[in-house]
Design a protein around this motif. Structure first.
Motif, short mmCIF file in Angstrom:
data_model
loop_
_atom_site.label_atom_id
_atom_site.label_comp_id
_atom_site.label_asym_id
_atom_site.label_seq_id
_atom_site.Cartn_x
_atom_site.Cartn_y
_atom_site.Cartn_z
N MET A 107 6.54 -9.59 -0.52
CA MET A 107 5.87 -8.35 -0.16
C MET A 107 4.67 -8.01 -1.04
N THR A 108 4.57 -8.66 -2.22
CA THR A 108 3.55 -8.25 -3.19
C THR A 108 2.15 -8.33 -2.61
N ASN A 109 1.81 -9.48 -2.03
CA ASN A 109 0.47 -9.64 -1.46
C ASN A 109 0.22 -8.63 -0.34
N ILE A 110 1.27 -8.40 0.48
CA ILE A 110 1.11 -7.45 1.59
C ILE A 110 0.83 -6.05 1.05
N ARG A 111 1.60 -5.65 0.03
CA ARG A 111 1.40 -4.32 -0.57
C ARG A 111 -0.01 -4.18 -1.10
N GLU A 112 -0.47 -5.18 -1.84
CA GLU A 112 -1.80 -5.12 -2.44
C GLU A 112 -2.89 -5.09 -1.38
N ASN A 113 -2.72 -5.89 -0.35
CA ASN A 113 -3.74 -5.94 0.69
C ASN A 113 -3.76 -4.67 1.56
#
Length: 707
Positions: A107-113
């Motif tokens: 989820m990290t990349n999704i959250r950041e994007n």
């Protein structure tokens, strides 16, 4: 009533274990559908139901059912109503969506994007979408995204790529869309369809479909909001209709805490419950509203009233307040009974002025009224009754006995109503006109009962206190009515169920009838000094019509103190009121123009009316307003206003060729209501060409359905 009994909350239920209406099974099946059957490229499910029907409860149940299953699903709850009137909903949605995702590697990349996308979108003119027709919104959104160099499109593609590889599904639950204003409603669907249409994301939306459709049509400038909504909602589901026995059980359980202290006539209670109450209880919220008001009133006057009568009366107050207020203000129509020697020569009261038009509603209200009041039953059945010991009704604390009737209203101060001390305060200053008018003007700014202002509410209560008003006070009230009357009529919404102008006219007649003075002089003075040309014209037309019908068998309206000679004396005062309003540029703002303008032409003996029309219609905006104000209005199904127009009403002031040439040249995008008014005129002309009478409201209501 038990001392520890508490009012019920209408907050949504949290757990299926609390289910009383069969929503648990529906939620279970919906949860299984979301888990097993929704496609991975994104999906939108809509749950439709009116306010109070349990949509939020079902959303909670679905969430609980999903949690019970061992599946990879992330549930995100978003309530746009929390942010209404604040920042851009797009930014708020993306921020909350990102914040709700777990901080793991998937989820990290999704959250950041998502955070980056929110920031990038904030630089785009997204608020301009609301000015775009709704059926063009998707293309406009994509166009803006494509035109933005690099960042927005790239970020969105990265989010989509990461979501496709995600093990599991994200379910976004959105409630209360139908509480948003039209602009925010449109923006919310823009988010779902164009901005956040991500793979592996299922949207679960709950709203009142008709409310949302109205908002989309209003803000999105489309003709068919239902069709547009169907393009967004891929799985539309309607809340299961509650079984009547389920709502009955819920209602009866809610009364258990108070029913023990009341001796109930089981036969009357059965009739009231099944023929009167249950047809009114459509949603759980209806049950809670009624049971709570019964609980409160039982706590205050329960020992002094009959329980069946109390529940029936409170049902009318909650669901049919116009009927309740009529009972409250005119007890003579309801109390007592129709004895063999009582008004035998008069036709019975059929209560057509207060009974609903819809047959099912009419039967329910009528059932309650006949259960509470023998006099209503006698009148509706055109029969006479004989009670050997009527005072037993008083001993039984029945509302139908005139001595017990006032007890049921002693402490009733619903929202928008005036408390007895408030009314008393106004009556105490009635002999000082300036102070009285100032107090009544303040009430014009406060919401009252039945979509009216508190000023209107006060005047509806005035007949109850007539004996407390000195003669000077009655004169001042007449004067105040003609000062504020048009404002009170204008403050009512178009679909208001109470005819304000008729009520004020009758009240004036009642007040004048109480005075031993020259009635026509009082009326002339009040009209000429006041600011209500519409009310004044309405009164004059009423008296003229009644004079024409005086010899008819059905005639019974005209006050005894109005004669043909006196009506002639009244005309100059009405003309003065109209011409003064015209000179102050206020005539076009009155509730309806056709009647005052016709009176001005008929009895004014000057060219002033035509000159005023010419000045007003010189501009296109003035022409549109003139046509609209010359139109009539009727109410369909007690709620829906329908405008109608006969072109002849306009041709008396503007030649047809000139009028149509002007209408063809109007810039409809620049002038409010221009399209609607022009279409209304064209429809009227078409009716005439087809041999139909455009002044007949049925032709506008039913259209081609009429032979």
């Amino acid at each position: 009533m038990k001392g520890d009994a508490k009012l019920q909350s209408d907050s949504p239920l949290e757990s299926v274990s609390e289910d009383r209406l069969g929503y648990g099974s529906f939620a279970d099946q919906l949860a299984e559908t979301i888990i097993s059957r929704t496609p991975s490229d994104g999906y939108t499910i809509g749950i439709y139901g009116p306010w109070g029907s349990g949509k939020s409860t079902i959303l909670n149940f679905v969430g609980e059912e999903i949690e019970k299953r061992d599946v990879e699903i992330t549930t995100v709850k978003f309530n746009p109503w929390w942010f209404t009137g604040q920042a851009d909903l797009i930014e708020k949605f993306l921020t909350q969506l990102g914040a709700s995702l777990e901080s793991d590697s998937d989820m990290t990349n999704i959250r950041e994007n998502l955070t980056k996308l929110s920031g990038a979108l904030s630089t785009l003119p997204l608020n301009a979408f609301t000015g775009v027709p709704a059926d063009q919104l998707v293309g406009t959104a994509h166009q803006l995204l494509d035109e933005e160099p690099g960042s927005v499109n790239e970020i969105k593609q990265e989010i989509e790529s990461d979501l496709r590889e995600l093990d599991g599904t994200i379910v976004v639950v959105i409630d209360d869309i139908d509480r948003l204003n039209p602009q925010e409603t449109l923006q919310m669907f823009q988010i779902i369809k164009s901005i956040a249409n991500f793979p592996n994301v299922t949207y679960l939306l709950a709203f009142d479909r008709s409310v949302v459709v109205d908002a989309l049509e209003e803000e999105g400038n489309i003709k068919d909001g239902y069709l547009y909504l169907d393009k967004i909602i891929q799985l539309p589901l309607h809340i299961p209709t509650q079984r009547s026995e389920a709502l009955e059980s819920l209602f009866l359980d809610s009364l258990k805490s108070i029913s023990e202290e009341h001796r109930v006539d089981t036969e009357r209670w059965s009739v009231l419950l099944h023929q009167g109450l249950l047809p009114m209880l459509d949603t759980p919220r209806d049950v809670i509203r009624l049971s709570n008001t019964v609980s409160v009133m039982s706590a205050t006057i329960g020992t002094e009233v009959d329980f069946v009568d109390l529940v029936g009366l409170e049902a009318l107050r909650v669901f049919y307040n116009d009927v309740y207020q009529e009972i409250r203000s005119t007890p003579q129509r309801f109390v007592g009974y129709r004895s063999s020697g009582y008004r035998r020569n008069e036709d019975p009261d059929e209560y057509v002025d207060i009974l609903p038009n819809e047959e099912e509603e009419k039967e329910a209200v009528q059932s309650i009224m006949t259960t509470l009041f023998p006099n209503v039953s006698d009148n509706l059945n055109n029969k006479f009754s004989s009670y050997d010991n009527w005072n037993k009704k008083r001993a039984q604390r029945r509302i139908c006995h005139r001595d017990r009737f006032p007890v049921y209203f002693r402490l009733d101060i619903p929202e928008g109503e005036l408390a007895t001390p408030e009314i008393g305060t106004i009556l105490s200053i009635a002999t000082d006109y300036n102070e009285l008018e100032s107090e009544l003007r303040e009430l014009l700014d406060e919401p009252g009962r039945e979509q009216a202002t508190k000023a209107s509410t006060f005047f509806r209560r005035l007949p109850e206190r007539m004996d407390e008003i000195p003669d000077q006070g009655k004169k001042n009230f007449i004067r105040a009515i003609f000062e504020l009357g048009d404002k009170m009529v204008s403050c009512q919404p178009l679909n208001a169920q109470v005819n304000e102008v008729r009520h004020l006219t009758l009240l004036v007649e009642t007040l004048i009838g109480e005075l031993d003075e020259d009635e026509i002089e009082l009326l002339k003075s009040a009209i000429s000094e006041g600011n209500s040309p519409y009310l004044s014209s309405w009164c004059l037309k009423r008296y003229l019509r009644d004079l024409e019908e005086e010899d008819s068998e059905t005639y019974s309206r005209k006050p005894e103190w109005i004669s043909k000679t006196q009506i002639e004396e009244l005309k100059p005062a009405v003309i003065e009121s109209i011409s003064t309003a015209a000179g102050n540029d206020k005539l076009v703002d009155i509730p309806s123009l056709r009647k005052p303008l016709g009176i001005w032409v008929e009895f004014g003996d000057t060219d002033a009316p035509q000159e005023w029309v010419d000045d007003l219609t010189e501009s296109d905006e003035g022409l549109v307003k003139f046509i609209h104000k010359m139109s009539g209005i009727t109410i369909v199904n007690m709620s829906q206003p329908v405008f109608y127009l006969d072109p002849k009403w306009l041709y008396d002031y503007i030649e047809r060729d000139t009028l149509e040439e002007r209408l063809e040249s109007i810039d409809t995008e620049e002038i409010e209501m221009a399209n609607e008014v022009i279409e209304r005129y064209e429809t009227a002309v078409e009716m005439i060409e087809n041999g139909k009478d455009p002044s007949t409201t049925e032709n506008w209501i039913f259209g081609d359905r009429l032979n």
